[in-house]
Enzyme design. Structure first.
Site, mmCIF file in Angstrom:
data_model
loop_
_atom_site.group_PDB
_atom_site.id
_atom_site.type_symbol
_atom_site.label_atom_id
_atom_site.label_comp_id
_atom_site.label_asym_id
_atom_site.label_seq_id
_atom_site.Cartn_x
_atom_site.Cartn_y
_atom_site.Cartn_z
ATOM 1 N N LYS A 66 -16.184 -7.430 -8.580
ATOM 2 C CA LYS A 66 -15.571 -6.148 -8.198
ATOM 3 C C LYS A 66 -15.806 -5.011 -9.199
ATOM 4 C CE LYS A 66 -11.931 -7.883 -5.176
ATOM 5 N NZ LYS A 66 -10.526 -7.781 -4.788
ATOM 6 N N ASN A 87 -14.125 -3.145 -3.640
ATOM 7 C CA ASN A 87 -14.100 -4.334 -2.778
ATOM 8 C C ASN A 87 -14.820 -4.092 -1.450
ATOM 9 O OD1 ASN A 87 -12.131 -2.748 -1.423
ATOM 10 N ND2 ASN A 87 -11.281 -4.619 -0.538
ATOM 11 N N ASP A 102 -8.207 -2.469 -1.385
ATOM 12 C CA ASP A 102 -7.143 -3.425 -1.740
ATOM 13 C C ASP A 102 -5.809 -2.697 -1.934
ATOM 14 O OD1 ASP A 102 -8.658 -5.803 -1.785
ATOM 15 O OD2 ASP A 102 -9.355 -5.402 -3.815
ATOM 16 N N ALA A 128 -0.365 -7.000 -14.662
ATOM 17 C CA ALA A 128 -1.157 -5.843 -15.086
ATOM 18 C C ALA A 128 -2.654 -6.163 -15.018
ATOM 19 C CB ALA A 128 -0.752 -5.420 -16.493
ATOM 20 N N GLY A 130 -6.231 -6.859 -12.344
ATOM 21 C CA GLY A 130 -6.996 -6.028 -11.418
ATOM 22 C C GLY A 130 -6.206 -5.633 -10.170
ATOM 23 N N ALA A 131 -5.495 -6.578 -9.605
ATOM 24 C CA ALA A 131 -4.736 -6.288 -8.384
ATOM 25 C C ALA A 131 -3.610 -5.297 -8.679
ATOM 26 C CB ALA A 131 -4.169 -7.583 -7.807
ATOM 27 N N ASN A 151 4.983 -7.287 -17.659
ATOM 28 C CA ASN A 151 3.819 -8.167 -17.806
ATOM 29 C C ASN A 151 3.967 -9.026 -19.045
ATOM 30 O OD1 ASN A 151 1.226 -9.003 -16.811
ATOM 31 N ND2 ASN A 151 0.309 -8.011 -18.588
ATOM 32 N N ARG A 152 3.351 -10.218 -19.002
ATOM 33 C CA ARG A 152 3.376 -11.118 -20.159
ATOM 34 C C ARG A 152 2.800 -10.410 -21.385
ATOM 35 N NH1 ARG A 152 -0.224 -16.417 -19.514
ATOM 36 N NH2 ARG A 152 -1.779 -14.793 -19.145
ATOM 37 N N ILE A 219 1.865 -10.508 -3.474
ATOM 38 C CA ILE A 219 0.518 -10.399 -2.887
ATOM 39 C C ILE A 219 -0.099 -11.764 -2.566
ATOM 40 C CG2 ILE A 219 0.128 -8.172 -4.023
ATOM 41 C CD1 ILE A 219 -2.031 -9.643 -5.735
ATOM 42 N N GLN A 249 -6.723 -4.710 3.968
ATOM 43 C CA GLN A 249 -7.915 -4.360 3.198
ATOM 44 C C GLN A 249 -9.159 -4.637 4.044
ATOM 45 O OE1 GLN A 249 -10.460 -6.537 1.941
ATOM 46 N NE2 GLN A 249 -9.450 -8.307 2.841
HETATM 47 P P1 ATR Z 1 -6.129 -10.206 -10.677
HETATM 48 O O1 ATR Z 1 -7.448 -9.470 -10.707
HETATM 49 O O2 ATR Z 1 -6.005 -11.184 -9.558
HETATM 50 O O3 ATR Z 1 -4.965 -9.291 -10.758
HETATM 51 P P2 ATR Z 1 -6.174 -10.833 -13.495
HETATM 52 O O4 ATR Z 1 -6.851 -9.539 -13.753
HETATM 53 O O5 ATR Z 1 -6.688 -12.043 -14.175
HETATM 54 O O6 ATR Z 1 -6.139 -11.168 -11.961
HETATM 55 O O7 ATR Z 1 -4.596 -10.628 -13.844
HETATM 56 C C1 ATR Z 1 -3.714 -11.678 -13.798
HETATM 57 C C2 ATR Z 1 -2.279 -11.190 -14.029
HETATM 58 O O8 ATR Z 1 -1.415 -12.331 -13.937
HETATM 59 C C3 ATR Z 1 -2.028 -10.583 -15.396
HETATM 60 O O9 ATR Z 1 -0.954 -9.680 -15.306
HETATM 61 C C4 ATR Z 1 -1.596 -11.821 -16.202
HETATM 62 O O10 ATR Z 1 -0.817 -11.544 -17.339
HETATM 63 P P3 ATR Z 1 -1.505 -11.130 -18.758
HETATM 64 O O11 ATR Z 1 -1.881 -9.679 -18.625
HETATM 65 O O12 ATR Z 1 -0.429 -11.354 -19.752
HETATM 66 O O13 ATR Z 1 -2.689 -12.022 -18.923
HETATM 67 C C5 ATR Z 1 -0.773 -12.546 -15.186
HETATM 68 N N1 ATR Z 1 -0.687 -13.985 -15.418
HETATM 69 C C6 ATR Z 1 -1.586 -14.926 -15.076
HETATM 70 N N2 ATR Z 1 -1.163 -16.147 -15.437
HETATM 71 C C7 ATR Z 1 0.048 -15.986 -16.027
HETATM 72 C C8 ATR Z 1 1.016 -16.875 -16.600
HETATM 73 N N3 ATR Z 1 0.814 -18.193 -16.638
HETATM 74 N N4 ATR Z 1 2.167 -16.346 -17.099
HETATM 75 C C9 ATR Z 1 2.380 -15.006 -17.068
HETATM 76 N N5 ATR Z 1 1.499 -14.114 -16.530
HETATM 77 C C10 ATR Z 1 0.366 -14.590 -16.024
#
Ligand code: ATR
Length: 282
Positions: A66, A87, A102, A128, A130-131, A151-152, A219, A249
Site C-alpha cells: 500500500k 488501496n 479504506d 496508530a 496504517g488503518a 496506542n501501545r 475494523i 472500500q
Molecule cells: P495496520 O496497517 O493493519 O493498521 P500496523 O500498521 O502494523 O497495521 O499497526 C498495528 C497497530 O496495532 C498499531 O497501533 C500497534 O501498536 P504499536 O504502534 O504500539 O505497534 C497495534 N498492535 C498490534 N499488536 C499489538 C499488541 N499485541 N498490543 C498492543 N497493540 C498492538
C-alpha cells in the site's frame, strides 16, 4: 472482451475481493473480471508496469504494497498521499492514479450505522498503524473536530496526529488512561490487530467505564464479533464490526472503475458467505 481488474498482495490467496467484485459485475451486467495477483515486494515495479502494458483497467492494492506503490504511480489523490497508502488504482488518461478508499469506506459505514452527525462527537481511536492513519485523516478531512488516540507506542500516535494535514485537535494517551476516561467518549474506533487470530480472546482496552449508548466500531470482521465488541455490548454499547468498511472500500473502488454503484447488501452477503460464520478461518 472482458475488462480486467484485480488485487495485488502477498499473500493474496484468501482475499475475499474477487468473489465480491465478480458477483457485482454479473449483477450489473458489466463485462468485467477481477483476479487476485500474487505479487512479491521485489516484483512490484514490474507488476505495475505489466498491468499497464496488458490493459488492466484498475486494481486494488493490499498488504504489503500500500505504501510502496505510491512512487510507482502517475498521480496520487491528495487524501491518499496524506495517508501515505493507496488501496485503489484507476487507469486515468492512460496513467495510473492512486486513491485510498479504506478511510472513506470506514467513515461511510460508521456514519450510516451511527445515524447522527459526527462533527462534535468525542471520538477515541485505538491504534496508530496504517488503518488508524487512514481513518483519522479521513475523519479530520470530513470535519470531525476532536479525536483522541490511544496506542501501545505513544510516539507513533503522536506522529500520526502531528502529521495530519487536516484541522483536528485531540490528545494522545495510553490505553490504560483511555480506559479510565472511557465514559467521556461517544464513539470508539478499534484499529489494532488485537481480537484477530491468534489474539481472539484478547481485547485492546478495558470497557468497564464505557457508558451505555456509546458506539464501538471494530475494523476486524474475522471473527465477526471480537472480544471487545462482546464486552462493550454487554455494557449497553452499540457495536459494529469491520464488514461494512471492507464492503464500502470495495464498493468505492468499483464505482471509480465502472461509474456504477454495486448493491452493498449483496456484497456484504458475498463476504459473509465466504467467511462462513463467526469463526477464524486463516
Ligand atoms: P495496520 O496497517 O493493519 O493498521 P500496523 O500498521 O502494523 O497495521 O499497526 C498495528 C497497530 O496495532 C498499531 O497501533 C500497534 O501498536 P504499536 O504502534 O504500539 O505497534 C497495534 N498492535 C498490534 N499488536 C499489538 C499488541 N499485541 N498490543 C498492543 N497493540 C498492538
Amino acid at each position: 472482451m472482458k475488462k480486467l481488474f484485480g488485487v495485488i498482495g502477498d499473500p493474496i490467496a484468501h482475499s475475499m475481493s474477487p468473489a465480491m467484485h465478480n458477483d457485482a459485475f454479473v449483477q450489473l451486467g458489466i463485462e468485467g473480471y477481477y483476479h487476485p495477483f500474487h505479487v512479491k515486494p521485489e516484483d512490484l515495479p514490474a507488476a505495475v508496469q505489466g498491468m499497464k502494458a496488458i490493459g488492466v483497467q484498475g486494481f486494488n492494492v493490499t498488504i504489503p504494497h500500500k505504501s510502496a506503490i505510491i512512487p510507482l504511480l502517475d498521480q496520487v489523490d491528495p487524501l491518499a498521499k496524506a495517508i501515505g497508502a493507496v488501496n485503489t488504482v484507476v487507469r486515468e488518461n492512460g496513467g495510473w492514479t492512486g486513491y485510498n478508499t479504506d478511510g472513506v469506506g470506514f467513515v461511510r459505514g460508521l456514519r450510516e450505522a451511527y445515524g447522527e452527525p459526527l462533527t462534535e462527537k468525542r471520538v477515541l481511536l485505538i491504534g496508530a498503524g496504517g488503518a488508524a492513519r487512514a481513518i483519522y485523516y479521513t475523519l479530520a478531512s470530513e470535519g470531525v473536530s476532536r479525536i483522541d488516540i490511544a496506542n501501545r507506542t505513544a510516539e507513533k500516535a503522536a506522529n500520526l496526529a502531528e502529521s495530519c494535514p487536516y484541522p483536528v485537535v485531540g490528545s494522545v494517551k495510553t490505553t490504560t488512561k483511555a480506559a479510565e476516561q472511557l465514559e467521556e467518549y461517544d464513539v470508539i474506533i478499534q484499529t489494532t490487530s488485537i481480537g484477530m487470530s491468534p489474539l481472539i480472546e484478547a481485547s485492546p482496552i478495558s470497557v468497564e467505564k464505557i457508558k451505555a449508548g456509546t458506539f464501538v466500531s471494530d475494523i476486524i470482521y474475522n471473527p465477526l464479533e471480537t472480544q471487545l465488541l462482546q464486552e462493550a455490548k454487554k455494557r449497553g454499547a452499540r457495536t459494529q464490526n469491520g464488514l461494512k468498511m471492507f464492503v464500502y472500500q470495495g464498493a468505492l473502488a468499483f464505482e471509480k472503475w465502472t461509474s456504477q454503484t454495486p448493491d452493498i447488501e449483496r456484497m456484504e452477503e458475498m463476504v459473509r458467505h465466504q467467511l462462513g460464520g463467526n469463526y477464524v478461518n486463516n
